[in-house]
Design a protein around this motif. Structure first.
Motif: not given
Length: 352
Positions: A62, A201-203, A205, A207, A217, A220, A279, A281, A303-304
């Motif tokens: 990640y 990585r989230l940018q 990720e 889906t 996601m 994640w 995002f 959560w 978000a990491g």
């Protein structure tokens, strides 16, 4: 709140809908934000200094960005006690109308609302210094500041947050929201914003579509919902995100939101076609004053980006232990599965 705050006037033509991932230019908003933040830093307005902020990217799948920020743990204003997502605004406690005038960076003003005959906001959308900074240019966006709204998202507030994000030409700008019982420290409607010069990585990720514009996601560590900006349509993106956050709020389900540049939704992680990702959560609630551990789980961490509270935890943190900490906030899988069905239903078009 001072009435002579400097205004940043903008129109929809100023929105930067797409940027190349390698782009490093500043927009008018970026230039103003950075210059005013630098002046505040030079004048010693912050509770601690970020000059020695130590960072490392954790090895693993990640690429979490770990940063040692002991000042935020030890010198920040004491967080308020949160016992419910519907906790009313208490004007006797600290709120953002009580900040010093030197902490006011600008008022955001969308001129198109007047030009298109729309009702103008009767209140001011204000950008404040975060005197307990998370990262470079750490600020607070407070929509309709004088209305003294509790920390509950509105569609109008989401519009302002999305607009601020796409007024920036920097792919490094993160804008986020923490609900009550999800690591919000002040019960006054606000977002965090700051630059993080690391690729998350989230940018990119992958889906998959859940229903209509709503994606989930694929891998994640904490499951959530994702939307994207389409054709620069701020209002539609705000409406879609608000549908979900309103649903969560009405059911007392704590939540965090993050706005960031990234690849278009789907399983293609190519950055050649950039969009704005939003995002959401849903997560377990934390009641009372937030506990202090290696890190609290808020939008940044989900978000990491992991601001770490102490040097010992920073030195020993691994991707595995970070995932374990993040998953303490994760909803039970059966509850998230049920929630997916409910959220999916929100976006099913029904015959009129």
């Amino acid at each position: 709140m001072a009435e002579d705050c400097p205004e940043f006037n903008y129109k929809s033509s100023d929105f930067i809908k797409q940027i190349e991932w390698t782009a490093n230019a500043d927009s008018k908003l970026d230039a103003l934000l950075q210059s005013r933040w630098a002046v505040a830093k030079g004048n010693g307005y912050f509770l601690y200094d970020l000059d020695q902020l130590e960072s490392r990217v954790l090895s693993g799948q990640y690429g979490f960005v770990s940063q040692l920020n002991m000042g935020r743990a030890n010198l920040r204003r004491k967080p308020q006690e949160m016992m419910s997502l519907s906790q009313p605004f208490d004007k006797q406690k600290f709120n953002f109308t009580k900040v010093q005038s030197r902490e006011i960076l600008m008022v955001l003003h969308n001129e198109d609302r007047r030009c298109k005959g729309k009702k103008e906001r009767e209140d001011k959308d204000v950008v404040l210094l975060n005197v307990s900074p998370i990262e470079h240019c750490s600020v607070l966006l407070v929509p309709s500041i004088n209305s003294q709204l509790p920390q509950i998202l509105t569609q109008e507030a989401l519009e302002v947050a999305i607009e601020m994000t796409i007024l920036s030409a920097r792919r490094s700008l993160l804008v986020g929201y923490n609900s009550l019982c999800a690591s919000a420290s002040v019960n006054h409607l606000h977002f965090h914003a700051y630059y993080l010069e690391h690729k998350l990585r989230l940018q990119s990720e992958p889906t998959k579509e859940l229903s209509g514009p709503c994606h989930v996601m694929l891998s994640w560590p904490v499951s959530g919902f994702v939307f994207q900006l389409v054709d620069g349509d701020v209002m539609t993106l705000a409406r879609n995100v608000y549908k979900v956050t309103e649903y969560l709020h009405n059911r007392e389900i704590a939540h965090n939101v993050c706005l960031t540049r990234g690849s278009r939704l789907g399983d293609d992680t190519d950055f050649t076609h950039n969009t704005l990702r939003a995002f959401i959560w849903p997560r377990r609630s934390v009641y009372g004053v937030k506990p202090v551990d290696a890190f609290n789980v808020a939008f940044s961490e989900l978000a990491g980006h992991l601001p770490i509270m102490n040097e010992t935890e920073f030195d020993k943190l691994s991707e595995e232990s970070a995932i374990d900490a993040l998953q303490q906030a994760k909803l039970p899988s059966e509850k998230f599965q049920s929630l997916q069905k409910d959220v999916s239903d929100l976006f099913i078009e029904r015959p009129t």
